[in-house]
Enzyme design. Structure first.
Site, PDB file in Angstrom:
ATOM      1  N   ASN A  13       0.865  -1.183   0.000  1.00 50.85           N
ATOM      2  CA  ASN A  13       0.000   0.000   0.000  1.00 50.85           C
ATOM      3  C   ASN A  13       0.899   1.230   0.000  1.00 50.85           C
ATOM      4  O   ASN A  13       1.467   1.589   1.024  1.00 50.85           O
ATOM      5  CB  ASN A  13      -0.903  -0.048   1.240  1.00 50.85           C
ATOM      6  CG  ASN A  13      -1.770   1.196   1.363  1.00 50.85           C
ATOM      7  OD1 ASN A  13      -1.793   2.049   0.474  1.00 50.85           O
ATOM      8  ND2 ASN A  13      -2.484   1.295   2.473  1.00 50.85           N
ATOM      9  N   LYS A  15       0.096   4.272  -0.333  1.00 49.30           N
ATOM     10  CA  LYS A  15      -0.562   5.442   0.273  1.00 49.30           C
ATOM     11  C   LYS A  15      -0.329   6.687  -0.608  1.00 49.30           C
ATOM     12  O   LYS A  15      -0.220   6.555  -1.818  1.00 49.30           O
ATOM     13  CB  LYS A  15      -0.091   5.629   1.720  1.00 49.30           C
ATOM     14  CG  LYS A  15      -0.253   4.325   2.519  1.00 49.30           C
ATOM     15  CD  LYS A  15      -0.087   4.470   4.006  1.00 49.30           C
ATOM     16  CE  LYS A  15      -0.289   3.115   4.673  1.00 49.30           C
ATOM     17  NZ  LYS A  15      -0.216   3.159   6.119  1.00 49.30           N
ATOM     18  N   HIS A 100      -9.532   0.778   4.845  1.00 48.76           N
ATOM     19  CA  HIS A 100      -8.225   1.003   5.475  1.00 48.76           C
ATOM     20  C   HIS A 100      -8.388   1.963   6.656  1.00 48.76           C
ATOM     21  O   HIS A 100      -9.208   2.877   6.608  1.00 48.76           O
ATOM     22  CB  HIS A 100      -7.229   1.575   4.456  1.00 48.76           C
ATOM     23  CG  HIS A 100      -5.846   1.603   5.017  1.00 48.76           C
ATOM     24  ND1 HIS A 100      -5.409   2.612   5.835  1.00 48.76           N
ATOM     25  CD2 HIS A 100      -4.840   0.716   4.928  1.00 48.76           C
ATOM     26  CE1 HIS A 100      -4.160   2.341   6.214  1.00 48.76           C
ATOM     27  NE2 HIS A 100      -3.794   1.195   5.682  1.00 48.76           N
ATOM     28  N   GLU A 102      -6.847   4.434   7.671  1.00 42.20           N
ATOM     29  CA  GLU A 102      -6.730   5.874   7.397  1.00 42.20           C
ATOM     30  C   GLU A 102      -8.013   6.412   6.768  1.00 42.20           C
ATOM     31  O   GLU A 102      -8.369   7.567   6.962  1.00 42.20           O
ATOM     32  CB  GLU A 102      -5.496   6.131   6.522  1.00 42.20           C
ATOM     33  CG  GLU A 102      -4.223   5.960   7.350  1.00 42.20           C
ATOM     34  CD  GLU A 102      -3.089   5.257   6.646  1.00 42.20           C
ATOM     35  OE1 GLU A 102      -3.037   5.273   5.405  1.00 42.20           O
ATOM     36  OE2 GLU A 102      -2.242   4.665   7.353  1.00 42.20           O
ATOM     37  N   GLU A 172      -5.366  -5.072  10.493  1.00 46.82           N
ATOM     38  CA  GLU A 172      -4.374  -4.017  10.671  1.00 46.82           C
ATOM     39  C   GLU A 172      -4.680  -3.256  11.959  1.00 46.82           C
ATOM     40  O   GLU A 172      -5.480  -2.310  11.943  1.00 46.82           O
ATOM     41  CB  GLU A 172      -4.414  -3.044   9.488  1.00 46.82           C
ATOM     42  CG  GLU A 172      -4.081  -3.683   8.159  1.00 46.82           C
ATOM     43  CD  GLU A 172      -3.527  -2.647   7.173  1.00 46.82           C
ATOM     44  OE1 GLU A 172      -2.371  -2.805   6.791  1.00 46.82           O
ATOM     45  OE2 GLU A 172      -4.221  -1.687   6.839  1.00 46.82           O
ATOM     46  N   GLY A 178       2.395   2.349  10.739  1.00 47.68           N
ATOM     47  CA  GLY A 178       3.312   3.470  10.597  1.00 47.68           C
ATOM     48  C   GLY A 178       4.018   3.858  11.881  1.00 47.68           C
ATOM     49  O   GLY A 178       4.634   4.917  11.959  1.00 47.68           O
ATOM     50  N   SER A 218       3.342  -2.157  10.369  1.00 48.02           N
ATOM     51  CA  SER A 218       4.799  -2.232  10.574  1.00 48.02           C
ATOM     52  C   SER A 218       5.357  -3.623  10.274  1.00 48.02           C
ATOM     53  O   SER A 218       6.258  -4.092  10.972  1.00 48.02           O
ATOM     54  CB  SER A 218       5.181  -1.761  11.980  1.00 48.02           C
ATOM     55  OG  SER A 218       4.777  -0.405  12.167  1.00 48.02           O
TER      56      SER A 218
HETATM   57  P1  13P Z   1       2.989   0.363   7.709  1.00 45.22           P
HETATM   58  O1  13P Z   1       3.565  -0.914   7.136  1.00 45.22           O
HETATM   59  O2  13P Z   1       3.723   1.586   7.257  1.00 45.22           O
HETATM   60  O3  13P Z   1       2.830   0.272   9.189  1.00 45.22           O
HETATM   61  O4  13P Z   1       1.506   0.512   7.095  1.00 45.22           O
HETATM   62  C1  13P Z   1       0.654  -0.557   7.157  1.00 45.22           C
HETATM   63  C2  13P Z   1      -0.546  -0.242   6.352  1.00 45.22           C
HETATM   64  O5  13P Z   1      -1.296   0.658   6.663  1.00 45.22           O
HETATM   65  C3  13P Z   1      -0.789  -1.047   5.153  1.00 45.22           C
HETATM   66  O6  13P Z   1      -2.048  -0.804   4.626  1.00 45.22           O
END
Ligand code: 13P
Length: 260
Positions: A13, A15, A100, A102, A172, A178, A218
């Protein structure tokens, strides 16, 4: 079906990162890193909307799937700024994220919206990666299982057993995204097993044992194999580490290693 029989799914992803040239370059590098591993692992990258076609072109001769980070559930019409399933398919996308964290927590999407997106995606013949997971506050309040159950039940609402075959669930935990904090393999396994039990309650044991449940938050080269070795963890959804082709390739290799 055991974890050895479920084909691992590893998604990157991206982003809201990079520009057109970087996206194309990263896609080429991922295709070359991953090579023939797509024989054993489903691999997808999810660039931002404007770069879908460019990234798709760079992936054309590879087995890496193109994916979209979002979609709107309506087929067409007066929905300014939105993008339909058919438009994404037309750009070469084969997978779409839904729910997701976010989008849930920054943009404000609720379970109903997430469900419409997932249902429209699978009805359109594409893979929906339905993301669920608790926040730090919810974990500390002991609500992890309840949140995952609610997001799974509502996210899958109305999806037929046939369309379920095109759903991948991504667990997740919000606090791990992140942050560099990863769920321990044991904690992640526990959440995955409980999510699988929810799918069993909704669809029965067969579909529950066939559905892929992947971990995100992560996931890095250093922890990917330990996570994916757990019996109910069928791959990963990778944020930060997917922006480095070598790191992403290492995680895909970990997926291939546990698939054997
Ligand atoms: P990170 O791997 O940066 O923690 O992000 C995970 C994520 O949101 C994948 O969709």
């Amino acid at each position: 079906m055991t974890s050895e029989q479920r084909r691992p799914f590893v998604g990157g992803n991206w982003k809201m990162n990079g520009d057109r040239a970087q996206g194309t370059e990263l896609a080429r590098a991922v295709a070359s890193e991953v090579g023939q591993l797509t024989d054993a692992v489903d691999v997808a990258v999810f660039p931002a909307f404007p770069y879908l076609s460019g990234v798709g072109g760079a992936l054309a001769d590879s087995g890496v799937m193109l994916g979209s980070q979002d979609v709107y559930h309506q087929p067409d019409g007066a929905f300014t700024g939105e993008v339909s399933v058919a438009m994404l398919a037309d750009c070469g996308a084969r997978a779409v994220l839904a729910g997701h964290s976010e989008r849930r927590h920054v943009i404000g999407e609720d379970d109903r919206t997430v469900n419409k997106k997932a249902a429209a995606t699978v009805a359109g013949g594409m893979i929906s990666v339905l993301c669920v997971g608790e926040s730090l506050g919810q974990r500390e309040a002991g609500e992890t299982d309840r949140v995952n159950e609610r997001q799974t039940r509502l996210g899958l609402g109305g999806i037929s057993p046939e369309d379920l075959q095109r759903v991948v669930i991504a667990y997740e935990p919000v606090w791990a995204i992140g942050t560099g904090k990863t769920a321990t393999p044991e904690d992640a396994q526990d959440a995955h097993a409980k999510i699988r039990a929810v799918v069993a309650d909704l669809y029965g044991e067969g579909p529950a044992s066939a559905i892929r449940i992947i971990y995100g938050g992560s996931m890095k080269p250093a922890n990917a194999e330990a996570l994916m070795a757990m019996p109910d963890i069928d791959g990963g959804l990778i944020g930060g580490a997917s922006l480095e082709a070598a790191d992403f390739g290492t995680i895909v290799r970990a997926g291939a290693a546990v698939a054997r």
